[in-house]
Enzyme design. Sequence first.
Site, PDB file in Angstrom:
ATOM      1  N   LYS A  66       0.815  -1.229   0.000  1.00 24.38           N
ATOM      2  CA  LYS A  66       0.000   0.000   0.000  1.00 24.38           C
ATOM      3  C   LYS A  66       0.849   1.280   0.000  1.00 24.38           C
ATOM      4  CE  LYS A  66      -4.151  -2.016   2.011  1.00 24.38           C
ATOM      5  NZ  LYS A  66      -5.216  -1.897   3.021  1.00 24.38           N
ATOM      6  N   GLY A 127      -5.308   1.102  18.620  1.00 24.61           N
ATOM      7  CA  GLY A 127      -4.243   0.898  17.640  1.00 24.61           C
ATOM      8  C   GLY A 127      -3.905   2.192  16.932  1.00 24.61           C
TER       9      GLY A 127
HETATM   10  P1  ATR Z   1      -1.582  -2.206  10.467  1.00 28.04           P
HETATM   11  O1  ATR Z   1      -1.118  -1.638   9.176  1.00 28.04           O
HETATM   12  O2  ATR Z   1      -2.353  -3.492  10.365  1.00 28.04           O
HETATM   13  O3  ATR Z   1      -2.251  -1.207  11.328  1.00 28.04           O
HETATM   14  P2  ATR Z   1       0.843  -1.904  11.955  1.00 28.04           P
HETATM   15  O4  ATR Z   1       1.120  -0.595  11.331  1.00 28.04           O
HETATM   16  O5  ATR Z   1       1.948  -2.878  12.176  1.00 28.04           O
HETATM   17  O6  ATR Z   1      -0.222  -2.721  11.159  1.00 28.04           O
HETATM   18  O7  ATR Z   1       0.102  -1.646  13.341  1.00 28.04           O
HETATM   19  C1  ATR Z   1      -0.317  -2.673  14.150  1.00 28.04           C
HETATM   20  C2  ATR Z   1      -1.073  -2.092  15.344  1.00 28.04           C
HETATM   21  O8  ATR Z   1      -1.412  -3.159  16.226  1.00 28.04           O
HETATM   22  C3  ATR Z   1      -0.268  -1.118  16.144  1.00 28.04           C
HETATM   23  O9  ATR Z   1      -1.129  -0.181  16.743  1.00 28.04           O
HETATM   24  C4  ATR Z   1       0.363  -2.043  17.192  1.00 28.04           C
HETATM   25  O10 ATR Z   1       0.761  -1.380  18.368  1.00 28.04           O
HETATM   26  P3  ATR Z   1       2.230  -0.691  18.455  1.00 28.04           P
HETATM   27  O11 ATR Z   1       2.145   0.561  17.609  1.00 28.04           O
HETATM   28  O12 ATR Z   1       2.455  -0.395  19.885  1.00 28.04           O
HETATM   29  O13 ATR Z   1       3.190  -1.705  17.879  1.00 28.04           O
HETATM   30  C5  ATR Z   1      -0.817  -2.916  17.484  1.00 28.04           C
HETATM   31  N1  ATR Z   1      -0.433  -4.192  18.113  1.00 28.04           N
HETATM   32  C6  ATR Z   1       0.131  -5.259  17.516  1.00 28.04           C
HETATM   33  N2  ATR Z   1       0.292  -6.261  18.406  1.00 28.04           N
HETATM   34  C7  ATR Z   1      -0.165  -5.801  19.598  1.00 28.04           C
HETATM   35  C8  ATR Z   1      -0.289  -6.339  20.904  1.00 28.04           C
HETATM   36  N3  ATR Z   1       0.110  -7.593  21.190  1.00 28.04           N
HETATM   37  N4  ATR Z   1      -0.874  -5.571  21.869  1.00 28.04           N
HETATM   38  C9  ATR Z   1      -1.292  -4.319  21.599  1.00 28.04           C
HETATM   39  N5  ATR Z   1      -1.199  -3.745  20.374  1.00 28.04           N
HETATM   40  C10 ATR Z   1      -0.649  -4.466  19.393  1.00 28.04           C
END
Ligand code: ATR
Length: 267
Positions: A66, A127
């Site tokens: 993307k 998120g």
């Molecule tokens: P996407 O494009 O799917 O949003 P990303 O940019 O990698 O993927 O973002 C993933 C989101 O899920 C982020 O908000 C991440 O939190 P961080 O910014 O702190 O990394 C969140 N996320 C992923 N695993 C998590 C977990 N185990 N607990 C809480 N938040 C999580």
Amino acid sequence: MTDRYAVFGNPIAHSLSPQIHSYFATQTKQDLVYDRVLVPEGEFKATADKFFADGGCGCNVTVPCKLDAYSYADTLTEYAKAAGAVNTLKKLPDGSVLGDNTDGRGLVLDLLRTNCPLKGSRILIVGAGGAARGILKPIVEQLPQSVTIVNRTLAKAKDLASLYEGVEATDYSNLDGYFDVIINATSTSLEGKLPAISDSIYKNASYAYDLMYRKNENTVFVQKALDCGVKQVYDGFGMLVGQAILSFELWRENAHLNFNECLEYLK
Ligand code: ATR
């Protein structure tokens, strides 16, 4: 001549987009084919150049392409700019390529279809990654009373919130207050995990939505919201169909689809 469309990504074999768009084409009597294109790592531009040179009219773009699509487009819609990512490319009559992002508007279509209280409500977005960024502008446009972003990494929540006036940012340990609507935009459901939100936050909400979905089963977030007694709970299947409808209508300007009919058929 039959027009060509496709979905670009890697991996791509699992994508439902060909099924969805073939159904749309039948419904609206449009003469088109819709394929899957596997984009080798680092080769988005070459793959897209070839697709458009061979007569491709437009494509959807999914993970992990993307941002490449954002750079590739000659012009961007305001939604693509706000999302910082492109999920739809369209070749224009002058030969240039327009980049749009229909993910957030697709979500809002589904929220409105399911009578989600948006205007005047207190919304919690869980998120702060690409998915959260993609939905923020269309949500803010619905004039909620407040929008709060909670994220494990506070700095990312703050950066995202700073793009919009009045949007708040917090981490889980400081999350407090009442929210009418909770939208899970983390990737936690992919791993079968839950964001660290207390039960009381769920219990006070009337509506919960997980951008993720799983065929024939609840995501852990959907199940948690149901267990806490949230009255209206949905997963992201409607958003998937909603964003596809908006892409299709961008490409085929005279085609109009009925959202409920599409969902009924595709579910
Ligand atoms: P996407 O494009 O799917 O949003 P990303 O940019 O990698 O993927 O973002 C993933 C989101 O899920 C982020 O908000 C991440 O939190 P961080 O910014 O702190 O990394 C969140 N996320 C992923 N695993 C998590 C977990 N185990 N607990 C809480 N938040 C999580």
